[in-house]
Motif scaffolding. Structure first.
Motif, PDB file in Angstrom:
ATOM      1  N   GLY A 147       0.813  -1.211   0.000  1.00 34.49           N
ATOM      2  CA  GLY A 147       0.000   0.000   0.000  1.00 34.49           C
ATOM      3  C   GLY A 147       0.846   1.260   0.000  1.00 34.49           C
ATOM      4  O   GLY A 147       0.429   2.312  -0.472  1.00 34.49           O
ATOM      5  N   GLY A 148       2.066   1.156   0.531  1.00 34.24           N
ATOM      6  CA  GLY A 148       2.924   2.327   0.631  1.00 34.24           C
ATOM      7  C   GLY A 148       4.140   2.276  -0.276  1.00 34.24           C
ATOM      8  O   GLY A 148       4.837   3.283  -0.425  1.00 34.24           O
ATOM      9  N   ASP A 177      -6.437   0.928  -3.973  1.00 33.07           N
ATOM     10  CA  ASP A 177      -7.339   1.573  -3.011  1.00 33.07           C
ATOM     11  C   ASP A 177      -8.087   2.738  -3.664  1.00 33.07           C
ATOM     12  O   ASP A 177      -9.286   2.938  -3.414  1.00 33.07           O
ATOM     13  N   GLY A 190      -7.468  -3.528  -2.462  1.00 35.85           N
ATOM     14  CA  GLY A 190      -6.840  -4.695  -3.091  1.00 35.85           C
ATOM     15  C   GLY A 190      -7.787  -5.878  -3.175  1.00 35.85           C
ATOM     16  O   GLY A 190      -8.149  -6.325  -4.273  1.00 35.85           O
ATOM     17  N   GLY A 291       1.709  -6.524   0.483  1.00 39.76           N
ATOM     18  CA  GLY A 291       0.276  -6.822   0.432  1.00 39.76           C
ATOM     19  C   GLY A 291      -0.236  -7.165  -0.960  1.00 39.76           C
ATOM     20  O   GLY A 291      -1.074  -8.056  -1.116  1.00 39.76           O
ATOM     21  N   ASN A 295      -2.180 -10.759  -4.635  1.00 37.75           N
ATOM     22  CA  ASN A 295      -3.079 -10.679  -5.790  1.00 37.75           C
ATOM     23  C   ASN A 295      -2.900 -11.849  -6.763  1.00 37.75           C
ATOM     24  O   ASN A 295      -1.807 -12.073  -7.297  1.00 37.75           O
ATOM     25  N   ASP A 320       1.054  -6.793   6.198  1.00 38.55           N
ATOM     26  CA  ASP A 320       1.935  -6.449   7.318  1.00 38.55           C
ATOM     27  C   ASP A 320       1.848  -7.448   8.474  1.00 38.55           C
ATOM     28  O   ASP A 320       0.749  -7.825   8.891  1.00 38.55           O
TER      29      ASP A 320
HETATM   30  O1  KG4 Z   1       1.964  -4.713   2.886  1.00 38.39           O
HETATM   31  P1  KG4 Z   1       0.692  -4.103   3.331  1.00 38.39           P
HETATM   32  O2  KG4 Z   1      -0.158  -4.857   4.301  1.00 38.39           O
HETATM   33  O3  KG4 Z   1       0.912  -2.681   3.952  1.00 38.39           O
HETATM   34  C1  KG4 Z   1       1.860  -1.759   3.514  1.00 38.39           C
HETATM   35  O4  KG4 Z   1       3.062  -1.890   3.868  1.00 38.39           O
HETATM   36  O5  KG4 Z   1       1.431  -0.879   2.736  1.00 38.39           O
HETATM   37  O6  KG4 Z   1      -0.139  -3.812   1.977  1.00 38.39           O
HETATM   38  C2  KG4 Z   1      -1.436  -3.291   1.994  1.00 38.39           C
HETATM   39  C3  KG4 Z   1      -1.869  -3.079   0.561  1.00 38.39           C
HETATM   40  C4  KG4 Z   1      -3.204  -2.344   0.437  1.00 38.39           C
HETATM   41  O7  KG4 Z   1      -3.074  -1.286  -0.482  1.00 38.39           O
HETATM   42  C5  KG4 Z   1      -4.149  -3.413  -0.099  1.00 38.39           C
HETATM   43  O8  KG4 Z   1      -5.169  -2.867  -0.910  1.00 38.39           O
HETATM   44  C6  KG4 Z   1      -3.200  -4.304  -0.878  1.00 38.39           C
HETATM   45  O9  KG4 Z   1      -2.019  -4.354  -0.113  1.00 38.39           O
HETATM   46  N1  KG4 Z   1      -3.716  -5.677  -1.052  1.00 38.39           N
HETATM   47  C7  KG4 Z   1      -3.982  -6.210  -2.258  1.00 38.39           C
HETATM   48  C8  KG4 Z   1      -4.538  -7.487  -2.017  1.00 38.39           C
HETATM   49  N2  KG4 Z   1      -4.575  -7.694  -0.672  1.00 38.39           N
HETATM   50  C9  KG4 Z   1      -4.058  -6.562  -0.098  1.00 38.39           C
HETATM   51  N3  KG4 Z   1      -3.831  -5.712  -3.497  1.00 38.39           N
HETATM   52  C10 KG4 Z   1      -4.209  -6.465  -4.530  1.00 38.39           C
HETATM   53  N4  KG4 Z   1      -4.760  -7.695  -4.389  1.00 38.39           N
HETATM   54  C11 KG4 Z   1      -4.940  -8.251  -3.169  1.00 38.39           C
HETATM   55  N5  KG4 Z   1      -5.476  -9.463  -3.064  1.00 38.39           N
END
Ligand code: KG4
Ligand code: ZN
Length: 352
Positions: A147-148, A177, A190, A291, A295, A320
């Motif tokens: 996400g970041g 998002d 996501g 995250g 996908n 995370d």
């Molecule tokens: O790694 P993470 O938990 O947090 C950060 O370090 O940002 O990633 C969160 C991100 C969110 O933007 C979420 O929408 C995305 O990962 N995400 C996905 C999926 N599951 C979570 N994006 C695409 N497909 C998914 N299945």
């Protein structure tokens, strides 16, 4: 060596115990995501308050699940950046206090680098994890997508890596998002975009793939805007039409097609850069982390394009968690000195 990891960089309060970087003895994640959903994104003040309430019970649960008491723990590891300052502060201060009170060395961990280490966890006390059977080998190309962050790195060893490229604007998870918001799908985008995409045609809407001077850099801001323009066109409006009113005008078929076309193009953008890196650097392993590594469409496209086949961690370890923090700390403890427990401070803008 058993390390207690602590992670509070965004909206997940997490603690885990990992032995020798590879064996996950516990993994506890308390998320405040439901509290943020009403706002369509993480509210930093709410996240920090929530960490404060959860951190000590989460740490205790991680020890209990691992059947450990403090005497069994050899070191503490904590995320000190990048992330939200208020969130990072709770984790860093808790870790410093525990390290002093329990006389343990403290390791300061970079959250983005740690995402890669979810792939180094090959064994778990609980059987409901799908883990890599073998450790990734160096040199290793790592695609880190969350996400970041959206980064492509080449690791020649633990702690020794080169950043090949990164996003010039939005992270890919952030784009998921934002597209969810345009289409009226729930936060986090996501999983909801992926679910909506399952019923859509990925070829129905032509969307652009960015071309940048550095072939390993990404850009997702233009793609997000192209989705907005396509949505406005689908409902017969001009670019001046307010995006907040789109969800009320799009039918479910249009939402599915927008989601599928966006997801397909976002994945293709990442696959293009990763394939180029693999061709140029000929790595022994490719790992996909963060995250967005959860996908399924991204995994499908990467599997089709790459050799060696990419490694993915369990979906529960893509988002995370603190197990990845404890795992990286083990490998870092072989090459780094512990942090100063009296002065370690969060670095919200820490880079790789
Ligand atoms: O790694 P993470 O938990 O947090 C950060 O370090 O940002 O990633 C969160 C991100 C969110 O933007 C979420 O929408 C995305 O990962 N995400 C996905 C999926 N599951 C979570 N994006 C695409 N497909 C998914 N299945
Ligand atoms: Zn993350």
């Amino acid at each position: 060596m058993k390390i207690l990891g602590i992670e509070t960089s965004c909206d997940e309060t997490a603690a885990a115990v990992v032995q020798n970087g590879q064996i996950m003895l516990s993994n506890v994640v308390a998320s405040s995501v439901d509290l943020h959903a009403a706002f369509g994104g993480v509210v930093p003040e709410i996240a920090a308050r929530s960490h404060l309430e959860s951190i000590l019970p989460v740490v205790q649960q991680a020890l209990t699940d691992a059947s450990c008491d403090w005497g069994d723990i050899d070191a503490i590891a904590v995320t000190y950046g990048p992330g939200l300052i208020g969130s990072l502060l709770i984790g860093v201060m808790t870790a410093r206090t525990l390290a002093i009170a329990k006389s343990k060395p403290l390791y300061a961990i970079n959250h983005v680098e740690a995402h890669v280490y979810a792939n180094f966890i090959t064994d778990a006390k609980q059987s409901n994890y799908q883990l890599n059977k073998n450790l990734p080998q160096f040199p290793c190309v790592a695609l880190i997508v969350s996400g970041g962050h959206s980064q492509l790195a080449l690791f020649s060893n633990h702690g020794s890596y080169k950043l090949l490229g990164q996003t010039r604007d939005d992270a890919v998870g952030e784009a998921f998002d934002k597209v969810a918001k345009i289409a009226g799908l729930p936060y986090p985008g996501g999983p909801s975009v992926a679910a909506a995409a399952a019923g859509g045609d990925p070829q129905s809407i032509k969307l652009p793939i960015s071309h940048l001077d550095n072939p390993y850099d990404f850009s997702f801001s233009g793609l997000k805007t192209a989705v907005l323009r396509a949505a406005q066109e689908l409902v017969g409006e001009t670019y001046a039409f307010a995006s907040a009113e789109l969800p009320g005008r799009l039918n479910s078929r249009q939402v599915a097609n927008l989601a599928a076309s966006f997801q397909f193009t976002a994945a293709k953008t990442l696959v293009k850069a990763t394939t180029k890196a693999v061709e140029q650097f000929n790595p022994k392993s490719v790992v996909v982390a963060g995250g967005v590594a959860a996908n399924a469409e991204l995994r499908r496209q990467l599997d089709l394009s790459l050799s060696p086949k990419p490694l993915y961690s369990d979906i529960k370890l893509c988002t995370d968690n603190a197990a990845m923090i404890a795992s990286l700390a083990y490998f870092r403890s072989k090459i780094d000195q512990p942090a100063d427990v009296n002065s370690l401070s969060p670095q919200p803008s820490l880079t790789m």
